[in-house]
Design an enzyme around this catalytic site. Structure first.
Site, PDB file in Angstrom:
ATOM      1  N   GLY A   1       6.033   8.035   5.407  1.00  0.00           N
ATOM      2  CA  GLY A   1       7.135   8.194   6.343  1.00  0.00           C
ATOM      3  C   GLY A   1       8.442   7.710   5.730  1.00  0.00           C
ATOM      4  CB  SER A   2      11.611   6.753   7.381  1.00  0.00           C
ATOM      5  OG  SER A   2      11.717   7.952   8.119  1.00  0.00           O
ATOM      6  CB  THR A   3       8.764   2.883   4.148  1.00  0.00           C
ATOM      7  OG1 THR A   3       7.556   3.662   4.092  1.00  0.00           O
ATOM      8  CG2 THR A   3       8.779   2.055   5.425  1.00  0.00           C
ATOM      9  CG  PHE A   4       8.597   8.181  -0.177  1.00  0.00           C
ATOM     10  CD1 PHE A   4       7.870   7.634  -1.219  1.00  0.00           C
ATOM     11  CD2 PHE A   4       9.260   9.382  -0.387  1.00  0.00           C
ATOM     12  CE1 PHE A   4       7.804   8.270  -2.448  1.00  0.00           C
ATOM     13  CE2 PHE A   4       9.192  10.030  -1.618  1.00  0.00           C
ATOM     14  CZ  PHE A   4       8.461   9.470  -2.654  1.00  0.00           C
ATOM     15  CE  LYS A   5      13.642   9.635   6.027  1.00  0.00           C
ATOM     16  NZ  LYS A   5      14.143   9.603   7.411  1.00  0.00           N
TER      17      LYS A   5
END
Length: 630
Positions: free
Chosen positions: A286-290
């Site tokens: 999810g968005s932690t990978f951003k």
């Protein structure tokens, strides 16, 4: 006749001389060999086990120790009534008589009664000792002791019936932890009778080596305490927690839920005790990978913070319409606000600018295509889409954390690299190995695998992530006085058939602090929490904020109110804070009441001699200031 007498005398002298020579040969030349053979024939070795090595945290606190136990051994030829002895032992050991008879009927010089008589209780040992059964002996043994029960259960692992490590640290470092056996040697004749003229001997057993982990038990208990509260509140399927030292890659705390107690491992399924979720479980982050996508685009110079981007709620990539998490979109925003708002279309645009080749190049550099190399069994590699199959849609979805799956440890080490100056570290959990005299035999060292991004880009990433926690989706992890940076994550779960499961999410938050000079990284992922709003920023972020505040206080890191980015308060959700004045030296009459906070006075004097919180600290509206009078 005289001649015959001479011959007899000569023969007698020859025979006597031969006998003397033979006796001399036996006495002076063959004695050692014969004595050894006789000793082996008469000797019965009752094994004596010394303690297995301790497992300690970085501060020397024992987290796996040993408890004294006893094991039953039998010299079967000394047992006069095997049937009666078997009945007595079976009653004490709470097992079948036939199981004991199998041991007693063996034609061994010495038989260890196992598993029935292995590591029995003190009460059982006293009963057997008091009976004085012929041929039955008790030998000192030990069993593993886990004083903190399920804490670090999967990490520590457990031992089998013969004290061999079977999982976790117990297995990984079994060769070092295992002790060298000793023995009590007694002497019996062929019928098993004790030879009272022979002195028994004792060979001392050597304890195993002691393992010191990088784990800080106090930080581990902080992490576990908050996770326990989350389990009570949200009833999740799984929870993964990590605290890592950002300066050297040491694992300070690691938690997997469902928990298990190593001392009762037989009561759990193998998939529970054999899986350390932060290093084993791969899922779409999810968005932690951003954090990855943003840092790569910064490194390649593809945007400036002030550049603007318009989010209308969705983006069409090839023939597919991909939505933003926010219905209606974020409108016009800067690229700094793109990461603050965790805007999916904004990250798809960054992914497009990066391109497939550079995207996969930096996946390799950041370590997402390989194991981190952490020194404990069970690490997974993750599941990365093949570069050849990555088209525009796949690149767009990967850019905001879908399509490929990675482990929490891969993500955390990548985020550390993005904020520590650009160095990708190898994580490790073994700190030192000591022998039983406490001499250090091995000490682990920091290992930099490679440089991923420049120090300039890393500085920009720290600023951007601090903005996320002060002004964006990570504001629930904001801590007054501590410069916290981080990123939220809300990832849909994938079913076994390949599609997303409706209504099931893994909510996560990755936090780092203090952002001017990061010391710790904290990651928490909650798998399918119940009865809550399904966003990482509302569930995981406040929990990580609690973990970080307690951890930073424990580590003695001072607060920095002056340089912290001020939190953007939302009037309907956030409680205002106020900076505390200096009250030292003021009289009670000089202190005017406040409508924002309360005063609590202690002591019988008239002048303030001490206050808490101190001058310059911030407190929330409605909190109290303690003033001591003297």
């Amino acid at each position: 006749m005289r001649k015959r007498i001479y011959i007899v005398i000569i023969l007698f002298l020859l025979l006597f001389s031969s006998l003397i020579i033979k006796l001399g040969y036996i006495t002076f030349i063959s004695a050692n060999k014969i004595n050894i053979l006789a000793d082996d024939l008469w000797k019965r070795d009752i094994p004596v086990q010394s303690n297995r090595g301790l497992i300690c945290d970085r501060n020397g606190t024992v987290i796996v120790g040993n408890k004294l136990a006893y094991t039953v051994a039998a010299i079967n030829r000394q047992i006069k009534d095997k049937d009666a002895t078997a009945s007595t032992l079976a009653e004490i050991l709470k097992c079948k008589k036939t199981d004991i008879l199998k041991h007693l009927n063996k034609n061994n010089s010495l038989e260890i009664i196992k598993p029935e008589g292995r590591r029995i209780t003190d009460e059982q040992a006293r009963k057997i000792n008091d009976l004085g059964l012929d041929g039955i002996y008790l030998t000192a043994d030990s069993t593993r002791y886990y004083p903190y029960n399920s804490t670090l259960g999967q990490v520590l692992g457990f031992c089998g019936i013969d004290m061999q490590g079977l999982s976790g640290i117990e297995y990984q470092y079994d060769d070092y932890l295992t002790s060298q056996k000793g023995a009590l040697s007694i002497y019996t004749d062929a019928k098993g009778n004790l030879m009272h003229d022979m002195t028994s001997t004792y060979k001392t057993a050597t304890p195993g080596m002691n393992i010191y982990l990088t784990i800080d038990l106090n930080l581990q208990l902080i992490l576990d305490g908050i996770i326990h509260n989350a389990i009570e509140q949200y009833d999740p399927d799984q929870v993964m927690g990590l605290i890592v030292d950002t300066e050297n890659g040491e694992i300070l705390a690691m938690t997997s839920y469902p928990f298990f107690e190593p001392s009762h491992y037989q009561d759990y399924n193998e998939e529970i005790y054999n899986r350390i979720l932060p290093i084993f479980y791969s899922f779409e982050l999810g968005s932690t990978f951003k954090i990855f996508t943003y840092s790569v685009a910064l490194e390649l110079g593809l945007f400036d913070f002030s550049d603007r981007f318009y989010c209308g709620g969705s983006t069409v990539v090839a023939d597919r319409k991909i939505k933003c998490w926010k219905s209606g979109g974020h409108g016009s925003q800067t690229f700094l606000e793109v990461i603050q708002n965790s805007c999916n279309p904004g990250f798809m645009e960054l992914g497009r600018r990066i391109g497939v080749e550079n995207f996969y190049k930096y996946l390799n550099l950041y370590g997402f295509t390989e194991k981190t190399g952490i020194d404990i069994q069970g690490e997974s590699k993750g599941i990365v889409m093949n570069q050849k199959n990555c088209g525009p849609v796949e690149l767009a979805t990967q850019s905001f954390g879908q399509t490929s799956a990675y482990t929490p440890i891969q993500l955390v080490m990548a985020a550390i690299a993005a904020t520590n100056g650009g160095s990708l570290l190898q994580p490790y959990i073994l700190k030192e190995i000591h022998n039983y005299t406490d001499e250090i035999l091995y000490s682990n060292q920091k290992k930099i695998k490679r440089q991923v991004i420049s120090n300039k880009t890393s500085n920009l990433m720290r600023y951007a992530l601090e903005n996320v926690c002060a002004l964006g989706t990570g504001r629930n992890a904001f801590i007054e006085g501590y410069r916290v940076g981080g990123k939220t994550g809300t990832a849909q779960k994938i079913s076994s058939s390949g599609g997303y499961i409706n209504g099931e999410y893994i909510l996560s938050f990755l936090g780092l602090a203090p952002m001017n000079d990061p010391k710790i990284a904290v990651y928490l992922a909650i798998d399918h929490p119940k009865n809550c709003v399904q966003y990482g920023g509302t569930v995981a972020a406040p929990l990580v904020g609690e973990i970080m505040e307690q951890s930073l206080n424990y580590l003695g890191i001072k607060r920095d109110y002056e340089n912290q980015i001020e939190k953007n308060l939302r009037w309907f959700l956030d409680t205002p804070t106020y900076r505390v004045e200096n009250y030292i030296g003021k009289t009670k009459k000089e202190i005017k009441g406040s409508s924002f906070y309360k005063y609590i006075f202690y002591g019988d004097g008239n002048t303030v001699i001490y206050q808490s919180p101190e001058e310059g600290e911030k407190i929330k509206e409605g909190d109290s200031i303690l003033l001591y009078l003297g």
